[in-house]
Design a protein around this motif. Structure first.
Motif, PDB file in Angstrom:
ATOM      1  N   LEU A  64      49.389  21.238  45.839  1.00  0.00           N
ATOM      2  CA  LEU A  64      50.733  20.899  45.659  1.00  0.00           C
ATOM      3  C   LEU A  64      51.188  21.161  44.233  1.00  0.00           C
ATOM      4  N   ARG A  65      50.052  21.279  43.251  1.00  0.00           N
ATOM      5  CA  ARG A  65      50.744  21.537  41.719  1.00  0.00           C
ATOM      6  C   ARG A  65      49.469  22.611  41.244  1.00  0.00           C
ATOM      7  N   HIS A  66      49.436  23.772  41.815  1.00  0.00           N
ATOM      8  CA  HIS A  66      48.445  24.670  41.247  1.00  0.00           C
ATOM      9  C   HIS A  66      49.019  26.234  41.672  1.00  0.00           C
ATOM     10  N   PHE A  67      48.940  27.284  40.589  1.00  0.00           N
ATOM     11  CA  PHE A  67      49.214  28.418  40.891  1.00  0.00           C
ATOM     12  C   PHE A  67      48.275  29.308  39.984  1.00  0.00           C
ATOM     13  N   ALA A  68      48.145  30.499  40.381  1.00  0.00           N
ATOM     14  CA  ALA A  68      47.518  31.383  39.308  1.00  0.00           C
ATOM     15  C   ALA A  68      48.230  32.571  38.717  1.00  0.00           C
ATOM     16  N   PHE A  69      48.228  33.088  37.912  1.00  0.00           N
ATOM     17  CA  PHE A  69      49.014  34.099  36.965  1.00  0.00           C
ATOM     18  C   PHE A  69      48.093  35.382  37.341  1.00  0.00           C
ATOM     19  N   SER A 114      38.466  34.280  37.693  1.00  0.00           N
ATOM     20  CA  SER A 114      39.411  33.474  37.050  1.00  0.00           C
ATOM     21  C   SER A 114      38.846  32.584  36.034  1.00  0.00           C
ATOM     22  N   VAL A 115      39.970  32.068  35.267  1.00  0.00           N
ATOM     23  CA  VAL A 115      39.898  31.019  34.343  1.00  0.00           C
ATOM     24  C   VAL A 115      40.724  29.975  34.491  1.00  0.00           C
ATOM     25  N   TYR A 116      40.551  28.670  34.479  1.00  0.00           N
ATOM     26  CA  TYR A 116      41.654  27.763  34.838  1.00  0.00           C
ATOM     27  C   TYR A 116      41.757  27.177  33.623  1.00  0.00           C
ATOM     28  N   PHE A 117      43.122  26.420  33.371  1.00  0.00           N
ATOM     29  CA  PHE A 117      43.670  25.631  32.472  1.00  0.00           C
ATOM     30  C   PHE A 117      44.826  24.975  32.964  1.00  0.00           C
ATOM     31  N   ASP A 118      45.382  23.835  32.187  1.00  0.00           N
ATOM     32  CA  ASP A 118      46.268  23.019  32.757  1.00  0.00           C
ATOM     33  C   ASP A 118      47.478  23.026  31.730  1.00  0.00           C
ATOM     34  N   ASP A 119      48.579  22.797  32.323  1.00  0.00           N
ATOM     35  CA  ASP A 119      49.889  22.529  31.427  1.00  0.00           C
ATOM     36  C   ASP A 119      49.958  21.233  30.856  1.00  0.00           C
ATOM     37  N   PRO A 120      50.866  20.750  30.011  1.00  0.00           N
ATOM     38  CA  PRO A 120      50.800  19.558  29.544  1.00  0.00           C
ATOM     39  C   PRO A 120      51.138  18.339  30.290  1.00  0.00           C
ATOM     40  N   SER A 124      47.739  22.332  37.368  1.00  0.00           N
ATOM     41  CA  SER A 124      46.537  23.214  37.254  1.00  0.00           C
ATOM     42  C   SER A 124      47.013  24.810  37.196  1.00  0.00           C
ATOM     43  N   LEU A 125      46.660  25.789  36.325  1.00  0.00           N
ATOM     44  CA  LEU A 125      47.058  27.052  36.118  1.00  0.00           C
ATOM     45  C   LEU A 125      45.744  27.604  36.112  1.00  0.00           C
ATOM     46  N   GLU A 126      45.811  28.947  36.284  1.00  0.00           N
ATOM     47  CA  GLU A 126      44.613  29.856  36.371  1.00  0.00           C
ATOM     48  C   GLU A 126      45.320  31.245  36.410  1.00  0.00           C
ATOM     49  N   ILE A 127      44.265  32.037  35.428  1.00  0.00           N
ATOM     50  CA  ILE A 127      44.337  33.346  35.477  1.00  0.00           C
ATOM     51  C   ILE A 127      43.574  33.917  36.320  1.00  0.00           C
ATOM     52  N   MET A 128      43.977  35.024  37.066  1.00  0.00           N
ATOM     53  CA  MET A 128      42.927  35.768  37.972  1.00  0.00           C
ATOM     54  C   MET A 128      43.022  36.942  38.262  1.00  0.00           C
ATOM     55  N   CYS A 129      41.889  37.835  38.453  1.00  0.00           N
ATOM     56  CA  CYS A 129      42.113  39.156  38.674  1.00  0.00           C
ATOM     57  C   CYS A 129      41.283  39.684  39.913  1.00  0.00           C
ATOM     58  N   THR A 130      41.645  40.694  40.589  1.00  0.00           N
ATOM     59  CA  THR A 130      40.727  41.079  41.721  1.00  0.00           C
ATOM     60  C   THR A 130      39.647  42.208  41.330  1.00  0.00           C
ATOM     61  N   LEU A 131      38.505  41.822  41.675  1.00  0.00           N
ATOM     62  CA  LEU A 131      37.336  42.505  41.329  1.00  0.00           C
ATOM     63  C   LEU A 131      37.337  43.947  42.177  1.00  0.00           C
ATOM     64  N   PRO A 132      36.691  44.927  41.820  1.00  0.00           N
ATOM     65  CA  PRO A 132      36.521  46.204  42.285  1.00  0.00           C
ATOM     66  C   PRO A 132      36.034  46.300  43.742  1.00  0.00           C
ATOM     67  N   PHE A 133      35.086  45.307  44.164  1.00  0.00           N
ATOM     68  CA  PHE A 133      34.285  45.094  45.407  1.00  0.00           C
ATOM     69  C   PHE A 133      34.021  43.724  45.710  1.00  0.00           C
ATOM     70  N   ALA A 134      33.784  43.488  46.984  1.00  0.00           N
ATOM     71  CA  ALA A 134      33.276  42.306  47.275  1.00  0.00           C
ATOM     72  C   ALA A 134      31.743  42.165  47.440  1.00  0.00           C
ATOM     73  N   MET A 135      31.229  41.030  47.689  1.00  0.00           N
ATOM     74  CA  MET A 135      30.099  40.879  47.851  1.00  0.00           C
ATOM     75  C   MET A 135      29.580  40.345  49.045  1.00  0.00           C
ATOM     76  N   GLU A 136      28.469  39.858  49.525  1.00  0.00           N
ATOM     77  CA  GLU A 136      27.974  39.261  50.620  1.00  0.00           C
ATOM     78  C   GLU A 136      28.738  38.034  50.726  1.00  0.00           C
ATOM     79  N   PRO A 137      29.299  37.580  51.747  1.00  0.00           N
ATOM     80  CA  PRO A 137      30.017  36.087  51.888  1.00  0.00           C
ATOM     81  C   PRO A 137      29.194  34.907  51.981  1.00  0.00           C
ATOM     82  N   ASP A 138      28.301  34.750  51.008  1.00  0.00           N
ATOM     83  CA  ASP A 138      27.513  33.481  50.709  1.00  0.00           C
ATOM     84  C   ASP A 138      28.124  32.410  50.070  1.00  0.00           C
TER      85      ASP A 138
END
Length: 152
Positions: A64-69, A114-120, A124-138
């Motif tokens: 309900l109250r989260h998104f990522a930049f 990603s890095v998480y933080f909160d507004d006042p 819940s907010l997040e700064i997120m990026c895509t990595l160049p490749f994925a690894m095994e789905p463990d």
């Protein structure tokens, strides 16, 4: 048809306080009225709407109250310092990482960091990026420095 996220909305208890907070994130105020303010995330493409309300619902739930930049891969290592320079304290990912966080968290199977933080208001907010490749789905999360070592 669907090409991205256009808008997201969050409840806030004090619109003026929230406007100051989101300006610290270098977001541009798109427009405001008596009890709402919209900030461009990507100018002309996506924005976040802040809605002043007497009661900001608790308890918090991320659906309900989260998104990522988004950010570029080359920027994620500096995200914690960038937030701290603005007086914003990153917080731990509830499922991993030390508190306070010292570096981004990586989800190798999803190929993101990603890095998480909160507004006042505790949104819940997040700064997120895509990595160049994925690894095994463990499902194992790791710190960014461990991920960098594992890819060598």
């Amino acid at each position: 048809m669907i090409r991205g996220l256009y808008e997201a909305h969050l409840p806030v208890g004090d619109l003026e306080r929230s406007i100051a907070f989101y300006q610290k994130l270098d977001l541009e105020l798109a427009w405001r009225d008596e009890d709402t303010a919209f900030f461009w995330v990507e100018k002309g493409k996506s924005w976040i709407g802040l809605w002043e309300t007497e009661k900001v619902e608790t308890p918090y739930h991320p659906s309900l109250r989260h998104f990522a930049f988004g950010c570029e891969f080359e920027e994620i290592e500096d995200a914690i310092a960038w937030l701290q320079e603005r007086g914003i304290q990153p917080r731990k990912d509830a499922r991993f990482e030390p508190n306070p966080p010292t570096e981004p968290t990586v989800r190798p199977h999803q190929a993101n960091a990603s890095v998480y933080f909160d507004d006042p208001d505790g949104n819940s907010l997040e700064i997120m990026c895509t990595l160049p490749f994925a690894m095994e789905p463990d499902g194992v999360r790791m710190l960014f420095s461990d991920w960098k070592k594992s890819r060598k």
